[in-house]
Scaffold this motif. Sequence first.
Motif, PDB file in Angstrom:
ATOM      1  N   PHE A 116       0.843  -1.202   0.000  1.00  0.00           N
ATOM      2  CA  PHE A 116       0.000   0.000   0.000  1.00  0.00           C
ATOM      3  C   PHE A 116       0.876   1.249   0.000  1.00  0.00           C
ATOM      4  O   PHE A 116       1.896   1.296   0.692  1.00  0.00           O
ATOM      5  CB  PHE A 116      -0.871   0.061   1.254  1.00  0.00           C
TER       6      PHE A 116
ATOM      7  N   ASN B 259      -6.569  14.869   5.306  1.00  0.00           N
ATOM      8  CA  ASN B 259      -6.952  13.463   5.353  1.00  0.00           C
ATOM      9  C   ASN B 259      -5.702  12.613   5.150  1.00  0.00           C
ATOM     10  O   ASN B 259      -4.653  13.112   4.734  1.00  0.00           O
ATOM     11  CB  ASN B 259      -7.969  13.129   4.256  1.00  0.00           C
ATOM     12  N   PHE B 260      -5.813  11.342   5.463  1.00  0.00           N
ATOM     13  CA  PHE B 260      -4.742  10.386   5.223  1.00  0.00           C
ATOM     14  C   PHE B 260      -5.365   9.262   4.434  1.00  0.00           C
ATOM     15  O   PHE B 260      -6.244   8.573   4.945  1.00  0.00           O
ATOM     16  CB  PHE B 260      -4.163   9.894   6.550  1.00  0.00           C
ATOM     17  N   VAL B 261      -4.935   9.105   3.181  1.00  0.00           N
ATOM     18  CA  VAL B 261      -5.640   8.228   2.253  1.00  0.00           C
ATOM     19  C   VAL B 261      -4.718   7.122   1.766  1.00  0.00           C
ATOM     20  O   VAL B 261      -3.609   7.382   1.295  1.00  0.00           O
ATOM     21  CB  VAL B 261      -6.168   9.036   1.044  1.00  0.00           C
ATOM     22  N   PHE B 262      -5.215   5.890   1.858  1.00  0.00           N
ATOM     23  CA  PHE B 262      -4.494   4.734   1.351  1.00  0.00           C
ATOM     24  C   PHE B 262      -4.924   4.433  -0.080  1.00  0.00           C
ATOM     25  O   PHE B 262      -6.086   4.622  -0.449  1.00  0.00           O
ATOM     26  CB  PHE B 262      -4.783   3.494   2.191  1.00  0.00           C
ATOM     27  N   GLY B 263      -4.004   3.923  -0.870  1.00  0.00           N
ATOM     28  CA  GLY B 263      -4.360   3.378  -2.165  1.00  0.00           C
ATOM     29  C   GLY B 263      -4.982   2.005  -1.987  1.00  0.00           C
ATOM     30  O   GLY B 263      -4.986   1.453  -0.883  1.00  0.00           O
TER      31      GLY B 263
ATOM     32  N   TYR C  10      -7.556   3.082  12.028  1.00  0.00           N
ATOM     33  CA  TYR C  10      -7.945   2.776  10.663  1.00  0.00           C
ATOM     34  C   TYR C  10      -8.857   1.560  10.658  1.00  0.00           C
ATOM     35  O   TYR C  10      -8.728   0.666  11.493  1.00  0.00           O
ATOM     36  CB  TYR C  10      -6.706   2.492   9.801  1.00  0.00           C
TER      37      TYR C  10
ATOM     38  N   GLN D  24     -10.103  -1.583   8.160  1.00  0.00           N
ATOM     39  CA  GLN D  24      -9.804  -2.296   6.918  1.00  0.00           C
ATOM     40  C   GLN D  24     -10.882  -3.327   6.649  1.00  0.00           C
ATOM     41  O   GLN D  24     -11.136  -4.215   7.466  1.00  0.00           O
ATOM     42  CB  GLN D  24      -8.435  -2.981   6.982  1.00  0.00           C
TER      43      GLN D  24
ATOM     44  N   LEU E 130      -8.419   0.190   3.243  1.00  0.00           N
ATOM     45  CA  LEU E 130      -7.964   0.837   4.479  1.00  0.00           C
ATOM     46  C   LEU E 130      -8.488   2.260   4.515  1.00  0.00           C
ATOM     47  O   LEU E 130      -8.234   3.045   3.600  1.00  0.00           O
ATOM     48  CB  LEU E 130      -6.436   0.872   4.510  1.00  0.00           C
TER      49      LEU E 130
ATOM     50  N   PHE F 277      -9.029   5.818   7.000  1.00  0.00           N
ATOM     51  CA  PHE F 277      -8.632   6.572   8.182  1.00  0.00           C
ATOM     52  C   PHE F 277      -9.850   6.931   9.022  1.00  0.00           C
ATOM     53  O   PHE F 277     -10.847   7.451   8.505  1.00  0.00           O
ATOM     54  CB  PHE F 277      -7.900   7.834   7.718  1.00  0.00           C
TER      55      PHE F 277
END
Lengths: 108, 114
Positions: free
Chosen positions: A86, A95-99, B35, B37, B43, B45
């Motif tokens: 990731f 914001n904190f955004v994951f792929g 987080y 998932q 995932l 936040f």
Amino acid sequence: GIQVEQSPPDLILQEGANSTLRCNFSDSVNNLQWFHQNPWGQLINLFYIPSGTKQNGRLSATTVATERYSLLYISSSQTTDSGVYFCAVDNYGQNFVFGPGTRLSVLP
Amino acid sequence: KAGVTQTPRYLIKTRGQQVTLSCSPISGHRSVSWYQQTPGQGLQFLFEYFSETQRNKGNFPGRFSGRQFSNSRSEMNVSTLELGDSALYLCASSLAGHGYSPLHFGNGTRLTVT
């Protein structure tokens, strides 16, 4: 909000092969991190790399913030490299955004 | 140095109940973030705490809440559980927050809502 894309979604390699994983993001970010989630679910931080290039053993990463992408290179892959990779970005505290991740399978 | 510790590892709850998850950060880390998932949403936040103050929050309903104590330990609470809350909940700690320093994750709490 910011969008994060990763490619390829899935990757199958023979042990010893090299690979490049890509992360694209849609807006300016103040940092980017790469993580590996192993088959048991543990997320391990690989790189904290807002810009430039870093290397750690067989892994290296490059972030070109002005062009909104980052690359993760895995050389001489091993079966223990299997899992999901990731990238995640922070856009200045909004914001904190994951792929969505790249699922890597390394075959012996 | 001990890593991030999350308890419990597994939880099974019934719809409508509430649940509290705990996270102990790496010693010296002042930021704890949470987080969710799931297979469908990936995932996401939830929120971040720094020195007992919520610094930012993701796009989750008010049923999800958290707090941080003076020793930096954090708890997350989910009230009125729904089936869709079944997920792996991960907490991470960092020195200065996810915008400024690397995140280190715990092993997660797997919540199943029946």
